[in-house]
Design an enzyme around this catalytic site. Structure first.
Site, short mmCIF file in Angstrom:
data_model
loop_
_atom_site.label_atom_id
_atom_site.label_comp_id
_atom_site.label_asym_id
_atom_site.label_seq_id
_atom_site.Cartn_x
_atom_site.Cartn_y
_atom_site.Cartn_z
N LYS A 133 144.79 121.07 20.66
CA LYS A 133 143.47 121.66 20.90
C LYS A 133 142.69 121.54 19.60
O LYS A 133 142.85 122.35 18.70
CB LYS A 133 143.64 123.12 21.30
CG LYS A 133 142.56 123.68 22.21
CD LYS A 133 141.17 123.66 21.64
CE LYS A 133 140.89 124.80 20.69
NZ LYS A 133 139.56 124.64 20.02
N GLU A 176 149.15 128.54 9.42
CA GLU A 176 148.64 128.23 8.08
C GLU A 176 147.21 128.74 8.07
O GLU A 176 146.36 128.21 8.79
CB GLU A 176 148.75 126.72 7.82
CG GLU A 176 148.56 126.35 6.37
CD GLU A 176 147.18 125.86 6.08
OE1 GLU A 176 146.36 126.69 5.64
OE2 GLU A 176 146.92 124.68 6.30
N CYS A 219 141.23 125.57 2.94
CA CYS A 219 141.87 126.89 2.88
C CYS A 219 142.55 127.12 1.53
O CYS A 219 142.73 128.27 1.14
CB CYS A 219 142.83 127.07 4.04
SG CYS A 219 143.67 125.59 4.48
N GLU A 235 137.19 135.02 1.85
CA GLU A 235 137.16 133.57 1.93
C GLU A 235 135.76 133.14 2.39
O GLU A 235 135.31 133.51 3.46
CB GLU A 235 138.21 133.07 2.92
CG GLU A 235 138.26 131.57 3.00
CD GLU A 235 139.42 131.06 3.85
OE1 GLU A 235 139.64 131.59 4.95
OE2 GLU A 235 140.10 130.12 3.40
P1 ADP Z 1 137.10 128.76 11.38
O1 ADP Z 1 136.97 130.24 11.20
O2 ADP Z 1 137.40 128.04 10.14
O3 ADP Z 1 136.05 128.16 12.27
P2 ADP Z 1 138.96 129.27 13.36
O4 ADP Z 1 140.17 129.95 12.89
O5 ADP Z 1 137.87 130.04 14.02
O6 ADP Z 1 138.41 128.51 12.14
O7 ADP Z 1 139.29 128.04 14.30
C1 ADP Z 1 140.42 127.23 14.15
C2 ADP Z 1 140.85 126.82 15.53
O8 ADP Z 1 141.18 127.98 16.26
C3 ADP Z 1 139.80 126.08 16.36
O9 ADP Z 1 140.43 125.06 17.09
C4 ADP Z 1 139.28 127.17 17.28
O10 ADP Z 1 138.75 126.67 18.49
C5 ADP Z 1 140.55 127.96 17.53
N1 ADP Z 1 140.33 129.34 17.99
C6 ADP Z 1 139.28 130.16 17.74
N2 ADP Z 1 139.45 131.35 18.34
C7 ADP Z 1 140.63 131.30 19.01
C8 ADP Z 1 141.38 132.22 19.81
N3 ADP Z 1 140.93 133.44 20.06
N4 ADP Z 1 142.57 131.81 20.31
C9 ADP Z 1 143.05 130.58 20.04
N5 ADP Z 1 142.39 129.68 19.31
C10 ADP Z 1 141.20 130.02 18.78
#
Ligand code: ADP
Length: 500
Positions: free
Chosen positions: A193, A268, A302, A403
């Site tokens: 994903k 991570e 990160c 961050e």
């Molecule tokens: P950032 O904050 O750097 O945008 P995220 O941690 O939000 O990074 O996103 C990293 C990944 O996690 C992306 O593929 C995003 O679609 C996914 N993601 C965001 N929210 C959820 C959730 N509630 N459950 C699972 N995956 C998620």
């Protein structure tokens, strides 16, 4: 006026016209079950790049069922050596399409083309070849048990099963391959994903995996949103292992969602990494290294070295040097030759970084350089922000604690290295840390005392497929890369035979 971006190549243009992209499930490219789509944006221009299928829970479920069938069927009959050949073929195909993939990565993510081509794509090829070599070396043990002389005990190291891999947008193809390569090397099947901001190279990864002869269902690619596709994957009762790179907040949501079937999780997560410059350091090297540690990839990293602790004796020189480095970087569309600082990935990320810049000034930090969005030079429609240096920041201020995920560094003075290490460790994160010194005792002591999964001495953010990467504390658990990741993607079975 800045030079114009290079024109998009014919092959990339043809791909971009071919949308909407589909989901890869069971070896077939299909629309989302409910037909829904989303748009991915070019962050250098703010324009729509391509429309993509938006995977929903029903699509995730189909992909999991296809992955389970492949795991128990054709994939289980593929020998380790054949798995290695497939991964090697995938590496060759990525190498063959490197220019195209680099261009698409730059269009989708914004990073300079030279970085996409020479760093991201080149590393992806190396990582696949590294794990292609592992397929034939995943071994169990024979164990000398004392319970009975007629007992023979050995272990089998087996795949965990169906792996869900949720990856972020900062190094889209690299993060996908960090998960996919060891997952497949160890004999698992994998549902990928990608982040909704940067789905395009993952779609290519799916195409090339099929072309490499990896059987249908072994690799699925579900583009879509985190709250829908990501959440469905992390809560799915038939996913055995969920591997994730992203923010600490989403990591926590994934742990909660995974509780239903107690799937294994490897995370991570975020960081606020300290980078310590001692008075005896090679200052030219340290200043250039510390600047790169936080401005590379527009700070969307990160393990970026976002807190630079500088010895009092050299503080002013380093502060001025970092400001010079920040000002000397060429900002522009990643397709423009010579650019080393592209846009942030999205408008949302831009707003987040601008809010931190405002918070820094409100908290009374000294803005040494940067601190604003770039609006001139034809860049006003994109999500560009100037590399920024703050001085006079206490370690407990918001911009020194949280961050930011942008090109923003805070510089903090110290008088004794022990104090720098203590302040460096005073964070909930523990991903990376740096120390710059010519004293071997300081180097070794700091390396032991810094609470981080990676410590770099006289360098920063160096990586290799053979070296483990991951977090201490709230930066996560489990390791990507290296031999240690084999532990994440396998489980151990103890087998007893009574030959009495
Ligand atoms: P950032 O904050 O750097 O945008 P995220 O941690 O939000 O990074 O996103 C990293 C990944 O996690 C992306 O593929 C995003 O679609 C996914 N993601 C965001 N929210 C959820 C959730 N509630 N459950 C699972 N995956 C998620």
């Amino acid at each position: 006026m800045a030079p114009a971006p290079a024109p998009v190549s014919g092959t990339s243009a043809a791909f971009l016209r071919s949308g909407p992209t589909k989901l890869l499930i069971g070896g077939e490219w299909v629309e989302a079950a409910d037909g829904s789509t989303f748009e991915t944006i070019n962050p250098a221009t703010g324009e729509v790049l391509m429309t993509c299928a938006s995977g929903q829970a029903a699509d995730v479920d189909r992909a999991v069922r296809a992955a389970r069938r492949a795991l128990e069927g054709p994939w289980s009959r593929v020998s380790p050596a054949e798995r290695g050949s497939m991964l090697w073929r995938l590496a060759d195909l990525i190498e063959h399409h490197a220019d195209l993939l680099a261009e698409i990565e730059t269009l989708d993510n914004g990073k300079p083309l030279a970085h996409s081509r020479n760093d991201d794509i080149a590393l992806v090829v190396d990582q696949l070849r590294y794990y292609a070599g592992w397929t034939t070396k995943i071994e169990g043990q024979t164990i000398p048990v004392s319970s009975d002389p007629n007992h023979f005990n050995f272990t089998l190291r087996e795949p965990v099963g169906v792996v869900g891999a949720i990856v972020p947008w900062n190094y889209p193809l690299q993060m996908a391959v960090w998960k996919l390569a060891p997952a497949l090397a160890c004999g698992n099947t994998c549902i990928l994903k990608p982040a909704e901001q940067t789905p395009l190279t993952a779609v290519w990864l799916g195409r090339l995996a099929l072309e490499a002869g990896i059987p249908p269902g072994v690799v699925s690619v579900i583009t879509g949103y985190g709250e829908t596709a990501g959440a469905a994957l992390s809560s799915h009762p038939d996913v055995d292992l969920l591997v994730f790179t992203g923010s600490t907040e989403v990591g926590r949501a994934i742990v909660t969602a995974s509780a239903g079937n107690l799937k294994r999780v490897a995370l991570e997560l975020g960081g606020k990494s300290p980078n310590i410059i001692c008075a005896d350091a090679d200052l030219d090297k340290a200043i250039a290294g510390a600047a790169n540690a936080v401005f590379y990839n527009m700070g969307q990293d990160c393990s970026a070295g976002t807190r630079v602790f500088v010895a009092d004796e050299v503080h002013d020189e380093v502060l001025a040097g970092l400001a010079r480095e920040a000002d000397s970087r060429t900002i522009g569309d990643g397709l423009t030759p010579g650019v080393d600082q592209g846009p942030l990935v999205s408008e949302e990320q831009l707003d987040k970084v601008l809010a931190y810049l405002a918070a820094g000034e409100q908290e009374g930090a000294q803005l040494v350089t940067g601190g604003a969005r770039v609006v001139g030079d034809g860049l006003g429609r994109g999500f560009f922000v100037r590399p920024t240096v703050f001085g006079g920041v206490a370690n407990d201020k918001k911009i020194a604690r949280e961050e930011i995920f942008g090109p923003v560094v805070v510089v903090l003075p110290f008088s004794k290295v022990e104090d720098a290490v203590r302040m460096g460790n005073a964070t909930r994160y523990g991903l990376g840390a740096g120390v710059w010194t010519r004293d071997v005792r300081t180097a070794h002591r700091a390396a032991r005392e810094l609470k981080a999964g990676s410590v770099w001495v006289n360098c920063y953010n160096v990586a290799d497929p053979a070296s483990p990467f991951g977090g201490y504390k709230e930066s996560g658990y489990g390791r990507d890369l290296g031999r240690d990741s084999i532990d994440v993607y396998t489980q151990v079975k103890s087998v007893w035979i009574d030959f009495g």
